[in-house]
Motif scaffolding. Sequence first.
Motif, PDB file in Angstrom:
ATOM      1  N   GLY A   1      29.401  25.463  16.078  1.00  0.00           N
ATOM      2  CA  GLY A   1      29.661  24.483  17.121  1.00  0.00           C
ATOM      3  C   GLY A   1      30.931  23.683  16.937  1.00  0.00           C
TER       4      GLY A   1
ATOM      5  N   ASN B   1      24.626  25.192  23.055  1.00  0.00           N
ATOM      6  CA  ASN B   1      25.466  24.333  22.222  1.00  0.00           C
ATOM      7  C   ASN B   1      24.692  23.799  21.020  1.00  0.00           C
ATOM      8  OD1 ASN B   1      27.723  24.657  23.823  1.00  0.00           O
ATOM      9  ND2 ASN B   1      27.311  22.854  25.075  1.00  0.00           N
ATOM     10  N   TYR B   2      23.422  23.467  21.247  1.00  0.00           N
ATOM     11  CA  TYR B   2      22.579  22.997  20.139  1.00  0.00           C
ATOM     12  C   TYR B   2      22.404  24.095  19.094  1.00  0.00           C
ATOM     13  CZ  TYR B   2      18.333  21.961  17.529  1.00  0.00           C
ATOM     14  OH  TYR B   2      17.432  21.786  16.519  1.00  0.00           O
TER      15      TYR B   2
ATOM     16  N   MET C   1      24.295  26.735  18.596  1.00  0.00           N
ATOM     17  CA  MET C   1      25.574  27.010  17.946  1.00  0.00           C
ATOM     18  C   MET C   1      25.860  25.995  16.856  1.00  0.00           C
ATOM     19  SD  MET C   1      27.946  28.057  21.195  1.00  0.00           S
ATOM     20  CE  MET C   1      29.443  27.982  20.227  1.00  0.00           C
ATOM     21  N   GLY C   2      25.572  24.725  17.136  1.00  0.00           N
ATOM     22  CA  GLY C   2      25.781  23.700  16.129  1.00  0.00           C
ATOM     23  C   GLY C   2      24.910  23.913  14.913  1.00  0.00           C
TER      24      GLY C   2
END
Length: 442
Positions: free
Chosen positions: A127, A118-119, A121-122
Amino acid sequence: MKKHLIAFSLIILVLLAGVIFYLAQGDTAQLPPGADVGREPTFTAARSEMVPTINVAEAKPWHAGEHPTAARGLSASRFADGLAHPRSLLRLPNGDILVAETNSPPRQTGGIVSRVMNYLMGKAGAGVPSANRITLLRDADGDGRAEVKTAFLTGLHSPYGMALIGDTLFVANTDALMAFPYKTGDTRIVAKGRKILNLPAQAPNMHWTRSLVAGPSGLLYVGVGANSNIGENGLELEENRANVLEVNPKTGDYRIFASGLRNPVGLAFEPESGVLWGVVNERDMLGSDLVPDYLTRVEFGGFYGWPWNYWGGYEDRRVQPQRPEVREYTKRPDYALGNHVAPLGLSFAAGAKLGDAFRNGAFVGLHGSWNRKPAAGYKVVFVPFADNGEVGKAKPVDVLTGFLDSDGDARGRPVDVTIDAAGTLLVSDDVGGVVWRVASAR
């Protein structure tokens, strides 16, 4: 607060471990530029990675007035902007353009791996929550800019592929193939739609996109990516995945048309031969110079190797138990696009008015990968074809570049490509929130 600090610290430790492991291996990008593309790519020795190479281009979108760089004789401009993570494109018979504003469904957040993903992707600009809609773009005055931008279809579930057959619009959500009534000229569909077929979306639902194309005989073809890198989550989670499915839209009956394709995102029919082609994202964690992503004919009954083999029979010894008996049945892809370039969009040049250099062949959107050093992809290329509908021997030609700036940050990431009614090339850019228009400058 303490729990958040612990979680953040663990994420940093995992990232540091990846960096340390990578530095210990040295620079793994050993191939000369261009050696990993074409019909006869060069290979390096496989090297299994305990931690994947991480090279995420941070998203720093375009400023007003900026645009990517088009090839000589072409120009790039904004067809539409202010979009929410635009991905796949579909041209309607009246010239309207549909664009799926979409992203992956919510991912698991309980584990360290999920938090790291998730990090990353952001950081990469991926994200954002999915808008879950299809937007209609219309350039009624022909000035190369869509003056109409309206929500065409909403309430979807991570939609990606779109196809029109007669008066029915088909949409491939991440978990279902849906059908909606369509009338030429409409700017909105309010009908609920009907489900044609459930599509596999088991957790963790890696490779959530579901590509879609209508065939000449009225059947639909759905690309469903694998739920893992090499089946490490268990092959029971891969049912009907890493496949292209052939679907009868009237009955919902389907069969596996081709298999062993790790993530077949872009599908298109070559206009001269009527043969189905696809672009495929191959496996990771064998080093920066393996495995080539590719463009290939997708043949009925064809097996393309995943997870046991790649590129026509090279064994991936990480996969256990091995299946040596399937090697002789593994089809070799037609054309390597490069290692970890992440091809997503595919469109043949029929109807394009971009000059003789782009008369016969395929445009491919290379989204760019997170796990290659140096970065690869982040551009649109043209792959020349021969007049008999076969891919040629020439190297791909850059059509649209400049998505990475001098600091290695991503101003955008190209996704899908399509030819509009005027013969120009449209390119969706999910990080930039733009649909670019590439036209002849002459």
